[in-house]
Design a protein around this motif. Sequence first.
Motif, PDB file in Angstrom:
ATOM      1  N   TYR A   1       9.592 -34.237  30.921  1.00  0.00           N
ATOM      2  CA  TYR A   1       8.974 -33.189  30.120  1.00  0.00           C
ATOM      3  C   TYR A   1       9.905 -32.731  28.995  1.00  0.00           C
ATOM      4  CZ  TYR A   1       7.124 -28.489  29.161  1.00  0.00           C
ATOM      5  OH  TYR A   1       6.641 -27.366  28.555  1.00  0.00           O
ATOM      6  N   LEU A   2      11.193 -32.680  29.283  1.00  0.00           N
ATOM      7  CA  LEU A   2      12.186 -32.278  28.290  1.00  0.00           C
ATOM      8  C   LEU A   2      12.703 -33.520  27.583  1.00  0.00           C
ATOM      9  CD1 LEU A   2      14.190 -29.680  30.416  1.00  0.00           C
ATOM     10  CD2 LEU A   2      12.132 -29.325  29.048  1.00  0.00           C
ATOM     11  N   LEU A   3      12.541 -33.573  26.273  1.00  0.00           N
ATOM     12  CA  LEU A   3      12.779 -34.813  25.536  1.00  0.00           C
ATOM     13  C   LEU A   3      13.814 -34.613  24.435  1.00  0.00           C
ATOM     14  CD1 LEU A   3       9.020 -35.810  25.106  1.00  0.00           C
ATOM     15  CD2 LEU A   3      10.610 -36.617  26.860  1.00  0.00           C
ATOM     16  N   VAL A   4      14.626 -35.644  24.240  1.00  0.00           N
ATOM     17  CA  VAL A   4      15.624 -35.633  23.174  1.00  0.00           C
ATOM     18  C   VAL A   4      15.471 -36.893  22.338  1.00  0.00           C
ATOM     19  CG1 VAL A   4      17.252 -34.242  24.508  1.00  0.00           C
ATOM     20  CG2 VAL A   4      17.399 -36.736  24.581  1.00  0.00           C
ATOM     21  N   ALA A   5      15.849 -36.786  21.079  1.00  0.00           N
ATOM     22  CA  ALA A   5      15.837 -37.934  20.168  1.00  0.00           C
ATOM     23  C   ALA A   5      17.265 -38.427  19.995  1.00  0.00           C
ATOM     24  CB  ALA A   5      15.247 -37.536  18.815  1.00  0.00           C
ATOM     25  N   GLN A   6      17.471 -39.694  20.279  1.00  0.00           N
ATOM     26  CA  GLN A   6      18.778 -40.285  20.094  1.00  0.00           C
ATOM     27  C   GLN A   6      18.988 -40.597  18.605  1.00  0.00           C
ATOM     28  OE1 GLN A   6      20.913 -40.486  22.623  1.00  0.00           O
ATOM     29  NE2 GLN A   6      19.385 -39.724  24.082  1.00  0.00           N
TER      30      GLN A   6
ATOM     31  N   GLY B   1      12.331 -31.328  22.048  1.00  0.00           N
ATOM     32  CA  GLY B   1      11.042 -32.007  22.096  1.00  0.00           C
ATOM     33  C   GLY B   1      10.448 -31.820  23.481  1.00  0.00           C
ATOM     34  N   ARG B   2       9.143 -31.635  23.559  1.00  0.00           N
ATOM     35  CA  ARG B   2       8.512 -31.359  24.849  1.00  0.00           C
ATOM     36  C   ARG B   2       7.272 -32.229  25.049  1.00  0.00           C
ATOM     37  NH1 ARG B   2      10.639 -26.568  27.008  1.00  0.00           N
ATOM     38  NH2 ARG B   2      12.776 -26.543  26.227  1.00  0.00           N
ATOM     39  N   GLY B   3       7.045 -32.575  26.320  1.00  0.00           N
ATOM     40  CA  GLY B   3       5.862 -33.333  26.688  1.00  0.00           C
ATOM     41  C   GLY B   3       4.653 -32.433  26.872  1.00  0.00           C
ATOM     42  N   ARG B   4       3.619 -33.008  27.445  1.00  0.00           N
ATOM     43  CA  ARG B   4       2.357 -32.289  27.621  1.00  0.00           C
ATOM     44  C   ARG B   4       2.586 -31.035  28.450  1.00  0.00           C
ATOM     45  NH1 ARG B   4      -1.986 -32.703  24.413  1.00  0.00           N
ATOM     46  NH2 ARG B   4      -3.951 -32.447  25.499  1.00  0.00           N
ATOM     47  N   PRO B   5       2.148 -29.857  27.976  1.00  0.00           N
ATOM     48  CA  PRO B   5       2.473 -28.606  28.679  1.00  0.00           C
ATOM     49  C   PRO B   5       1.545 -28.301  29.861  1.00  0.00           C
ATOM     50  CG  PRO B   5       1.284 -28.108  26.669  1.00  0.00           C
ATOM     51  CD  PRO B   5       1.512 -29.608  26.667  1.00  0.00           C
ATOM     52  N   TYR B   6       1.505 -29.232  30.804  1.00  0.00           N
ATOM     53  CA  TYR B   6       0.763 -28.955  32.033  1.00  0.00           C
ATOM     54  C   TYR B   6       1.409 -27.784  32.767  1.00  0.00           C
ATOM     55  CZ  TYR B   6      -1.599 -33.436  31.408  1.00  0.00           C
ATOM     56  OH  TYR B   6      -2.342 -34.475  30.919  1.00  0.00           O
ATOM     57  N   LEU B   7       0.600 -27.043  33.488  1.00  0.00           N
ATOM     58  CA  LEU B   7       1.122 -25.901  34.233  1.00  0.00           C
ATOM     59  C   LEU B   7       2.209 -26.335  35.212  1.00  0.00           C
ATOM     60  CD1 LEU B   7       1.049 -22.922  35.000  1.00  0.00           C
ATOM     61  CD2 LEU B   7      -0.849 -23.443  36.557  1.00  0.00           C
TER      62      LEU B   7
END
Length: 259
Positions: A147-152, A124-130
Amino acid sequence: MSARWSLITVTYNSAAKLRQYWSELNLPDAVEWVVVDNASSDDSVAVAQELGARVIPLPRNVGFGAANNIGFDVTEGAYVAFVNPDVTPVLDDLSRLAQHLSNNPNDLVAPQLVNDDLSLQPNGRGRPYLSAKIVNRLRDRGGRDGYLLVAQAGEVLETDWLMGAMVAGTRDRIKKIGVWDERFFVYYEDSDLGLRNAAHGGRSVVLGDIRWIHGWARETKAPSLAAWRLELPSMVKFYSRYPNLILGSSPHRRRVEAK
């Protein structure tokens, strides 16, 4: 019987990965698997055929997005999953993915990917700002609010986009948002897909109770000039399309629902 699920895999010199991650696959009648091969020089085509895939060998490498679209056009499942050759699909989970998509037809969805050692992988990823992209290339940055996201376990995690190693949706939804943009040869096409889905009122979600192994190896984290030569043109195209993401650092989307 018409396929309920279509699995689409793009290969490029992926024979070893197919053997490692797909060798235990036993396809039921309701699941079709199409491999689109981007002119591999190894035996990817033969291995995929041995493992039960319908293979479309291309005369040249057309890129990740274009090959996915070829697979999409020749399949017929009501539900479609784009699955990389280094991901092990758990076919018993497809019913749960279909149930989620039936209840949430505007979603793009992915299982929580895990590494070979079963540790959580941030697909899972957050907003892809530069700025986020650059930091991510220079060093790994995890964390539940980054920015790098995981689902528990037990979580349905809403993100801004999903890593393209595994993305699923209904065929109708994928048609509506316009499939993969073939102007991205490789890299950034998954970010673009998630943003376009959001622009059409959809979500990108990771299901924490479904976990698939992904043998992740990001070439652009290593000093590989060839990999960076592929990424930089896509980076320019992406931020030319989304100039509002060149600057900015607002909080990333991370909304958790109960299972």
